[in-house]
Motif scaffolding. Structure first.
Motif, PDB file in Angstrom:
ATOM      1  N   LEU A   1      -0.036   3.040  14.486  1.00 18.90           N
ATOM      2  CA  LEU A   1      -0.601   3.889  13.434  1.00 18.90           C
ATOM      3  C   LEU A   1      -0.583   5.369  13.792  1.00 18.90           C
ATOM      4  CD1 LEU A   1      -3.700   1.701  12.535  1.00 18.90           C
ATOM      5  CD2 LEU A   1      -1.622   1.978  11.164  1.00 18.90           C
ATOM      6  N   ARG A   2      -0.357   5.692  15.038  1.00 20.55           N
ATOM      7  CA  ARG A   2      -0.464   7.085  15.499  1.00 20.55           C
ATOM      8  C   ARG A   2       0.589   8.043  14.935  1.00 20.55           C
ATOM      9  NH1 ARG A   2      -4.709   7.404  18.681  1.00 20.55           N
ATOM     10  NH2 ARG A   2      -5.280   5.657  20.001  1.00 20.55           N
ATOM     11  N   PRO A   3       1.847   7.635  14.733  1.00 18.23           N
ATOM     12  CA  PRO A   3       2.836   8.605  14.220  1.00 18.23           C
ATOM     13  C   PRO A   3       2.424   9.170  12.861  1.00 18.23           C
ATOM     14  CG  PRO A   3       3.952   6.665  15.079  1.00 18.23           C
ATOM     15  CD  PRO A   3       2.479   6.340  15.054  1.00 18.23           C
ATOM     16  N   SER A   4       2.739  10.427  12.646  1.00 19.75           N
ATOM     17  CA  SER A   4       2.324  11.100  11.414  1.00 19.75           C
ATOM     18  C   SER A   4       2.952  10.488  10.166  1.00 19.75           C
ATOM     19  CB  SER A   4       2.658  12.585  11.487  1.00 19.75           C
ATOM     20  OG  SER A   4       4.056  12.765  11.638  1.00 19.75           O
ATOM     21  N   TYR A   5       4.114   9.852  10.287  1.00 18.84           N
ATOM     22  CA  TYR A   5       4.764   9.257   9.118  1.00 18.84           C
ATOM     23  C   TYR A   5       4.120   7.939   8.685  1.00 18.84           C
ATOM     24  CZ  TYR A   5       7.212   6.184  12.411  1.00 18.84           C
ATOM     25  OH  TYR A   5       7.509   5.277  13.386  1.00 18.84           O
ATOM     26  N   VAL A   6       3.225   7.389   9.482  1.00 17.64           N
ATOM     27  CA  VAL A   6       2.551   6.133   9.125  1.00 17.64           C
ATOM     28  C   VAL A   6       1.275   6.479   8.360  1.00 17.64           C
ATOM     29  CG1 VAL A   6       1.476   4.015   9.976  1.00 17.64           C
ATOM     30  CG2 VAL A   6       3.522   4.923  11.107  1.00 17.64           C
ATOM     31  N   SER A   7       1.168   5.939   7.147  1.00 16.63           N
ATOM     32  CA  SER A   7       0.031   6.253   6.272  1.00 16.63           C
ATOM     33  C   SER A   7      -1.215   5.454   6.583  1.00 16.63           C
ATOM     34  CB  SER A   7       0.417   6.005   4.812  1.00 16.63           C
ATOM     35  OG  SER A   7       1.479   6.843   4.449  1.00 16.63           O
ATOM     36  N   GLY A   8      -1.029   4.218   7.088  1.00 15.48           N
ATOM     37  CA  GLY A   8      -2.224   3.435   7.347  1.00 15.48           C
ATOM     38  C   GLY A   8      -1.958   1.987   7.669  1.00 15.48           C
ATOM     39  N   LEU A   9      -3.037   1.226   7.607  1.00 14.44           N
ATOM     40  CA  LEU A   9      -3.065  -0.189   7.958  1.00 14.44           C
ATOM     41  C   LEU A   9      -3.377  -1.010   6.713  1.00 14.44           C
ATOM     42  CD1 LEU A   9      -3.282  -2.511  10.115  1.00 14.44           C
ATOM     43  CD2 LEU A   9      -5.725  -1.913  10.278  1.00 14.44           C
ATOM     44  N   THR A  10      -2.689  -2.134   6.568  1.00 11.62           N
ATOM     45  CA  THR A  10      -2.989  -3.093   5.506  1.00 11.62           C
ATOM     46  C   THR A  10      -3.243  -4.451   6.144  1.00 11.62           C
ATOM     47  OG1 THR A  10      -1.639  -1.918   3.884  1.00 11.62           O
ATOM     48  CG2 THR A  10      -2.121  -4.226   3.421  1.00 11.62           C
ATOM     49  N   ILE A  11      -4.281  -5.128   5.675  1.00 17.70           N
ATOM     50  CA  ILE A  11      -4.629  -6.473   6.146  1.00 17.70           C
ATOM     51  C   ILE A  11      -4.369  -7.450   5.006  1.00 17.70           C
ATOM     52  CG2 ILE A  11      -6.422  -7.931   7.124  1.00 17.70           C
ATOM     53  CD1 ILE A  11      -5.851  -5.485   8.873  1.00 17.70           C
ATOM     54  N   LEU A  12      -3.597  -8.487   5.298  1.00 11.11           N
ATOM     55  CA  LEU A  12      -3.279  -9.552   4.352  1.00 11.11           C
ATOM     56  C   LEU A  12      -3.541 -10.897   5.026  1.00 11.11           C
ATOM     57  CD1 LEU A  12       0.254  -8.251   3.403  1.00 11.11           C
ATOM     58  CD2 LEU A  12      -1.597  -8.395   1.785  1.00 11.11           C
ATOM     59  N   GLY A  13      -3.160 -11.951   4.356  1.00  8.90           N
ATOM     60  CA  GLY A  13      -3.346 -13.264   4.964  1.00  8.90           C
ATOM     61  C   GLY A  13      -2.241 -14.216   4.632  1.00  8.90           C
ATOM     62  N   GLY A  14      -2.615 -15.440   4.849  1.00  8.88           N
ATOM     63  CA  GLY A  14      -3.936 -15.988   5.029  1.00  8.88           C
ATOM     64  C   GLY A  14      -4.947 -15.289   4.135  1.00  8.88           C
ATOM     65  N   GLU A  15      -6.163 -15.320   4.612  1.00  4.28           N
ATOM     66  CA  GLU A  15      -7.278 -14.710   3.868  1.00  4.28           C
ATOM     67  C   GLU A  15      -8.166 -13.911   4.817  1.00  4.28           C
ATOM     68  OE1 GLU A  15      -9.618 -13.045   1.778  1.00  4.28           O
ATOM     69  OE2 GLU A  15      -8.382 -14.336   0.515  1.00  4.28           O
ATOM     70  N   PRO A  16      -8.066 -12.571   4.750  1.00  3.95           N
ATOM     71  CA  PRO A  16      -8.886 -11.749   5.644  1.00  3.95           C
ATOM     72  C   PRO A  16     -10.388 -11.948   5.476  1.00  3.95           C
ATOM     73  CG  PRO A  16      -7.172 -10.422   4.613  1.00  3.95           C
ATOM     74  CD  PRO A  16      -7.148 -11.766   3.949  1.00  3.95           C
ATOM     75  N   MET A  17     -10.828 -12.340   4.297  1.00  7.85           N
ATOM     76  CA  MET A  17     -12.260 -12.443   4.057  1.00  7.85           C
ATOM     77  C   MET A  17     -12.833 -13.835   4.321  1.00  7.85           C
ATOM     78  SD  MET A  17     -13.385  -9.528   3.658  1.00  7.85           S
ATOM     79  CE  MET A  17     -12.891  -7.869   3.239  1.00  7.85           C
TER      80      MET A  17
ATOM     81  N   GLY B   1       0.834  -1.188   0.000  1.00  4.57           N
ATOM     82  CA  GLY B   1       0.000   0.000   0.000  1.00  4.57           C
ATOM     83  C   GLY B   1       0.868   1.237   0.000  1.00  4.57           C
ATOM     84  N   VAL B   2       0.226   2.376  -0.172  1.00  2.00           N
ATOM     85  CA  VAL B   2       0.939   3.641  -0.290  1.00  2.00           C
ATOM     86  C   VAL B   2       1.520   4.065   1.056  1.00  2.00           C
ATOM     87  CG1 VAL B   2       0.659   6.093  -0.803  1.00  2.00           C
ATOM     88  CG2 VAL B   2      -0.476   4.393  -2.225  1.00  2.00           C
ATOM     89  N   GLY B   3       2.779   4.480   1.035  1.00  2.00           N
ATOM     90  CA  GLY B   3       3.426   5.019   2.227  1.00  2.00           C
ATOM     91  C   GLY B   3       3.878   3.947   3.205  1.00  2.00           C
ATOM     92  N   VAL B   4       4.272   4.409   4.372  1.00  2.00           N
ATOM     93  CA  VAL B   4       4.695   3.519   5.453  1.00  2.00           C
ATOM     94  C   VAL B   4       3.434   2.999   6.133  1.00  2.00           C
ATOM     95  CG1 VAL B   4       5.925   3.394   7.652  1.00  2.00           C
ATOM     96  CG2 VAL B   4       6.831   4.802   5.788  1.00  2.00           C
ATOM     97  N   ARG B   5       3.375   1.677   6.354  1.00  2.00           N
ATOM     98  CA  ARG B   5       2.152   1.061   6.849  1.00  2.00           C
ATOM     99  C   ARG B   5       2.438   0.031   7.924  1.00  2.00           C
ATOM    100  NH1 ARG B   5      -1.364   2.832   3.501  1.00  2.00           N
ATOM    101  NH2 ARG B   5      -3.041   1.476   4.170  1.00  2.00           N
ATOM    102  N   THR B   6       1.442  -0.201   8.749  1.00  2.00           N
ATOM    103  CA  THR B   6       1.421  -1.375   9.613  1.00  2.00           C
ATOM    104  C   THR B   6       0.659  -2.439   8.850  1.00  2.00           C
ATOM    105  OG1 THR B   6       1.515  -0.112  11.664  1.00  2.00           O
ATOM    106  CG2 THR B   6       0.566  -2.327  11.788  1.00  2.00           C
ATOM    107  N   VAL B   7       1.221  -3.649   8.810  1.00  2.00           N
ATOM    108  CA  VAL B   7       0.616  -4.729   8.026  1.00  2.00           C
ATOM    109  C   VAL B   7       0.338  -5.916   8.936  1.00  2.00           C
ATOM    110  CG1 VAL B   7       0.929  -6.294   6.077  1.00  2.00           C
ATOM    111  CG2 VAL B   7       1.807  -3.958   5.949  1.00  2.00           C
ATOM    112  N   LEU B   8      -0.922  -6.319   8.970  1.00  2.00           N
ATOM    113  CA  LEU B   8      -1.370  -7.466   9.759  1.00  2.00           C
ATOM    114  C   LEU B   8      -1.638  -8.623   8.816  1.00  2.00           C
ATOM    115  CD1 LEU B   8      -2.522  -8.844  12.339  1.00  2.00           C
ATOM    116  CD2 LEU B   8      -4.724  -7.742  11.779  1.00  2.00           C
ATOM    117  N   PHE B   9      -0.952  -9.744   9.057  1.00  2.00           N
ATOM    118  CA  PHE B   9      -1.151 -10.968   8.294  1.00  2.00           C
ATOM    119  C   PHE B   9      -2.005 -11.903   9.139  1.00  2.00           C
ATOM    120  CE2 PHE B   9       2.734  -9.169   6.690  1.00  2.00           C
ATOM    121  CZ  PHE B   9       2.777  -9.493   5.352  1.00  2.00           C
ATOM    122  N   VAL B  10      -3.278 -12.057   8.794  1.00  2.00           N
ATOM    123  CA  VAL B  10      -4.145 -12.960   9.542  1.00  2.00           C
ATOM    124  C   VAL B  10      -3.855 -14.406   9.144  1.00  2.00           C
ATOM    125  CG1 VAL B  10      -5.949 -11.224   9.803  1.00  2.00           C
ATOM    126  CG2 VAL B  10      -6.053 -12.832   7.887  1.00  2.00           C
ATOM    127  N   SER B  11      -4.211 -15.323  10.034  1.00  2.00           N
ATOM    128  CA  SER B  11      -4.030 -16.751   9.767  1.00  2.00           C
ATOM    129  C   SER B  11      -5.330 -17.344   9.241  1.00  2.00           C
ATOM    130  CB  SER B  11      -3.620 -17.482  11.043  1.00  2.00           C
ATOM    131  OG  SER B  11      -2.381 -17.009  11.505  1.00  2.00           O
TER     132      SER B  11
END
Length: 181
Positions: free
Chosen positions: A59-75, A14-24
């Motif tokens: 996610l709070r620091p201003s340099y972090v653009s957002g959150l991305t969810i991956l997997g596994g399969e989030p859906m 995703g765009v910018g610096v992100r936190t990425v959660l990989f679900v199982s």
């Protein structure tokens, strides 16, 4: 819900610096999947309130653009149930942060009557900025594509799609949008 990994300060999903959660957990089992160890719903660690708070704090620091969810399969239905409150919390507490989600489903499968539409799917979709949809297909793999692994996958602008009632693709920066092989 379990998660296989969390990456802080990721720039690939995703765009910018992100936190990425990989679900199982994933039942698709795409041949050549880059994250086959996350297919098992019991892989990794339990997603709990402490983990949720760690993600919110990251996610709070201003340099972090957002959150991305991956997997596994989030859906996967089980994962949707585990993610909805996190996504709603991010949207409520950090409205300037973008939320991206990668799924092997196509968007149409997430609509009412679709294979992975659950009682929380609409709530999840309403939180997303971009949905990268479609299974990864080895024969369509292309390392030159931005934010997707195979050419069948779409980057969907979810707010515009929900407003239009039809799929609207996310528009990348011009230099990337004009990409050709």
């Amino acid at each position: 819900m379990n998660y296989a990994n969390i990456k802080y300060t990721d720039i690939a999903n995703g765009v910018g610096v992100r936190t990425v959660l990989f679900v199982s957990g994933c039942r698709k089992r795409c041949p050549g999947c880059f994250n086959a160890e996350a297919w098992d719903f019991n892989a990794g660690q339990s997603f709990d309130k402490s983990t949720e708070q760690d993600i919110i704090d990251s996610l709070r620091p201003s340099y972090v653009s957002g959150l991305t969810i991956l997997g596994g399969e989030p859906m996967e239905p089980e994962n949707q149930a585990g993610l909805v409150e996190l996504l709603e919390r991010v949207r409520a507490e950090l409205p300037s942060k973008s939320i991206w989600c990668y799924t092997g489903d196509v968007y149409e499968q997430l609509l009412p009557g679709g294979a992975h539409h659950t009682d929380v799917t609409d709530r999840i979709l309403s939180c997303l900025d971009v949905l990268v949809d479609g299974p990864w297909v080895r024969e369509l793999h292309d390392i030159t594509l931005r934010f997707r692994g195979s050419s069948n996958q779409r980057l969907i602008d979810v707010p515009k799609t929900l407003a239009a009632g039809e799929v609207v693709l996310w528009e990348d920066e011009r230099i990337y949008a004009e990409h050709s092989h």
